[in-house]
Motif scaffolding. Sequence first.
Motif, PDB file in Angstrom:
ATOM      1  N   UNK A 547      24.591   9.618  76.444  1.00  7.14           N
ATOM      2  CA  UNK A 547      24.245   8.873  77.656  1.00  7.14           C
ATOM      3  C   UNK A 547      24.629   7.404  77.513  1.00  7.14           C
ATOM      4  N   UNK A 548      23.875   6.648  76.736  1.00  4.51           N
ATOM      5  CA  UNK A 548      24.090   5.209  76.642  1.00  4.51           C
ATOM      6  C   UNK A 548      25.426   4.867  75.987  1.00  4.51           C
ATOM      7  N   UNK A 549      25.733   5.492  74.852  1.00  2.01           N
ATOM      8  CA  UNK A 549      26.998   5.179  74.193  1.00  2.01           C
ATOM      9  C   UNK A 549      28.177   5.546  75.081  1.00  2.01           C
ATOM     10  N   UNK A 550      28.096   6.687  75.733  1.00  2.00           N
ATOM     11  CA  UNK A 550      29.183   7.073  76.640  1.00  2.00           C
ATOM     12  C   UNK A 550      29.333   6.063  77.762  1.00  2.00           C
ATOM     13  N   UNK A 551      28.240   5.563  78.273  1.00  5.27           N
ATOM     14  CA  UNK A 551      28.323   4.534  79.305  1.00  5.27           C
ATOM     15  C   UNK A 551      29.043   3.296  78.779  1.00  5.27           C
ATOM     16  N   UNK A 552      28.723   2.893  77.548  1.00  3.06           N
ATOM     17  CA  UNK A 552      29.306   1.674  76.977  1.00  3.06           C
ATOM     18  C   UNK A 552      30.800   1.805  76.737  1.00  3.06           C
ATOM     19  N   UNK A 553      31.261   2.978  76.294  1.00  2.00           N
ATOM     20  CA  UNK A 553      32.673   3.105  75.931  1.00  2.00           C
ATOM     21  C   UNK A 553      33.531   3.711  77.039  1.00  2.00           C
ATOM     22  N   UNK A 554      32.915   4.300  78.056  1.00  2.00           N
ATOM     23  CA  UNK A 554      33.696   4.912  79.138  1.00  2.00           C
ATOM     24  C   UNK A 554      33.792   4.022  80.365  1.00  2.00           C
ATOM     25  N   UNK A 555      32.663   3.607  80.900  1.00  6.17           N
ATOM     26  CA  UNK A 555      32.692   2.904  82.177  1.00  6.17           C
ATOM     27  C   UNK A 555      33.189   1.466  82.056  1.00  6.17           C
ATOM     28  N   UNK A 556      33.383   0.998  80.833  1.00  9.70           N
ATOM     29  CA  UNK A 556      33.918  -0.341  80.612  1.00  9.70           C
ATOM     30  C   UNK A 556      35.437  -0.360  80.539  1.00  9.70           C
ATOM     31  N   UNK A 557      36.065   0.800  80.330  1.00 11.26           N
ATOM     32  CA  UNK A 557      37.477   0.781  79.955  1.00 11.26           C
ATOM     33  C   UNK A 557      38.392   0.299  81.070  1.00 11.26           C
ATOM     34  N   UNK A 558      38.101   0.617  82.309  1.00  9.13           N
ATOM     35  CA  UNK A 558      38.988   0.130  83.367  1.00  9.13           C
ATOM     36  C   UNK A 558      38.844  -1.378  83.535  1.00  9.13           C
ATOM     37  N   UNK A 559      37.662  -1.928  83.260  1.00  8.74           N
ATOM     38  CA  UNK A 559      37.467  -3.375  83.380  1.00  8.74           C
ATOM     39  C   UNK A 559      38.341  -4.127  82.382  1.00  8.74           C
ATOM     40  N   UNK A 560      38.385  -3.659  81.135  1.00 11.38           N
ATOM     41  CA  UNK A 560      39.101  -4.384  80.085  1.00 11.38           C
ATOM     42  C   UNK A 560      40.553  -3.940  79.935  1.00 11.38           C
ATOM     43  N   UNK A 561      40.915  -2.788  80.479  1.00  9.93           N
ATOM     44  CA  UNK A 561      42.264  -2.261  80.276  1.00  9.93           C
ATOM     45  C   UNK A 561      43.133  -2.294  81.525  1.00  9.93           C
ATOM     46  N   UNK A 562      42.552  -2.627  82.678  1.00 11.96           N
ATOM     47  CA  UNK A 562      43.339  -2.605  83.916  1.00 11.96           C
ATOM     48  C   UNK A 562      44.464  -3.632  83.860  1.00 11.96           C
TER      49      UNK A 562
END
Length: 687
Positions: A547-562
């Motif tokens: 739950x929490x770890x997946x949120x940290x590493x998944x939902x952040x990726x488009x913000x930092x990689x776009x």
Amino acid sequence: MASSQNDFLVSVHTAPGPTSGTFNHLWLTLIGSEGESPPITVNQANQHLLPGSRPLGRVVLVRLRLEARLGFPDLDWLCGKVEVVRSQGDQVEGGGGGGEGPLEAEFYTFGRWLRASDGAVELRSGQLCLLASDTKEKLRNHRTKELREKQQSIRWRVFAEGVPHCVDMSNLKELGPNLSYKRQSLGVNLHYLRGFSERAESWRSFSELETLFSHNGKHNHVAKFVHAHWREDWFFGHQCLNGCNPLSVRRAHLLPPNLSVTSDMLRPFLPEDSSLEQELESGNVFFLDYEILDGLSANVINGRQHYVSAPLCLLHLNKQGQLKPIAIQLQQTPGPQNPVFLPSDPGWVWLLAKTWVRSADFQVHQLSSHFLRTHLLGEVCCTATLRQLPEVHPLHQLLMPHIKTTLQINIQARSSLLASNGVFDKAIGCGLAALAMFLSRAAERLCYSTLCVPDDLEDRGLHTLPQCSYARDASRVWDILHRFVMGWLELCYHGDGDVEKDSELQCWIGEIYTHGFLQRPESCCPQSFRTKTDLCKFVTMVIFSSSALHSAVNFSQVDFDLWMPNSPPSMARPPPKTKGPLKSGGHEQEEEGEEEEEREFLSFLPDVNSTCSVMSALTLLSQPAADYVPLCHYHEAVFGHGEAHRLVEAVQAELRALSDDITDRNGKQELPYKYLNPDCIENNVAI
């Protein structure tokens, strides 16, 4: 209604939903401690009084069977619950006269799909219990039969040698309706990422990249911040602590022996009154080591060989609280053709060195921090739970809302993203050829302590670092979950002896150790449980990771990689072997001018079409669902009453308080860290 001891009133409820019903006939049988009722057909919206052919005793199971109706589609049916009410006789308790006695209700909560092809399905009441508490022979036989059938239909498969095993299913039809789900997307606009498939060439200028970004990142505050600051050293360090992969950086007490730096070399980047040795002793030196990538074969993209490096990066925490890179070595083995890059090097040269580190981090983030530690681990725990813990087991009910979705999403990933002609095959530096070796290395390095937040943060020296919002938020979420899990365990395990004697639990952790940690003693994964404390830590880890770890590493990726240059998914030219100005491939002359150096820099980055392919995938994968379930919110009936409900109310109150604190903090920051705000954490891995 006057009735004898043999009379039961049964109500069958279809779960809410526009497609929950069925045309099929439903047959129902009550199974008691002393006998069975004859099967009867249940008509929709009716209730039936069922006389037993002989005394049933106490009802312990309800048997349901769907039968296709001639001339109608064979539709699955979503059963909500079965309610069985037994008359207590003619005397009203506490009364002095005749009349109907009080009714005693028993709920057989189901909340699952039933298919005609399933045959007879037997339900037991919604009361959770351990095997030791099941004293009735029929109930013990029922849980044994359930596990035997699950173990026959849900089997293990080797995904790749040295990699955690996966469920032996290749499509969602095999998964069935009870382990499948539908995710309602908010909808994303990929219009401006399409139409580039034929442009198998380098970007001509940053102006081209910015044109693409202006159409795709204009509403993304974090992505725009990344675009504005990606070249700056302080932001490079910020991402190590609070980006989409905060799991790699660690405090250094000794320099890596294969990093060719000296104290004199780094003196210009340290405080004037200090030295490298003093900064190491003070805990102000951190490092990144991507040794896991060393020697991996890189992908061939658009018919051209691409490249992967295994860099080492040293960072310094300055007096302003900024973590900045001070030395980068692009390969593991030191030597004259593997120079150490420094902040004093020419601007484009230093930027290219940092970009190689960011590209290496992209590979590690996607395959280890994200896929291995959340998706694959969740699938292992889910498969073991289905095979070793019956539905009536308290841990089955606690864990499944957090891990059930991993089966479907991982089956889909293996057949699309990670399949031939998928995005990893077509656009990622590691590619499919290196996928198995990378995951095998990552699994070999995976230790139980790295999965447990308090141990991991202390081991990496981040637990006292105020600049690391990930560490602060992860610690608080972990502590809240830990208290919730301990409260749940205390409902069923009255002492450590109950834990040790729970044979189903011991089989569960044994299966996880065997198929998840591949029986590696050096992983320090528990092979059995002796105490509630040890069990609580492991269960907390499973829920946090899913739950929490997946949120940290998944939902952040488009913000930092776009903004692709910040985290290139592949590199089109080999790592430089000298610190000279950037040169054209195959040319010896030194290029001059800003435009020429920019073009040379861009020639290292992914081609246009592969850039857009990866950006499309990341955009889709980073979108929360319209119907997402927040952390520790449960639809299952077992959480809706009694002590379980009180525990859920308590954990939700703690999470709301944490959410308020994080929201207040983020309101004061130019670049807020939002990914572990409980309001943003999905209860499971569903994307």
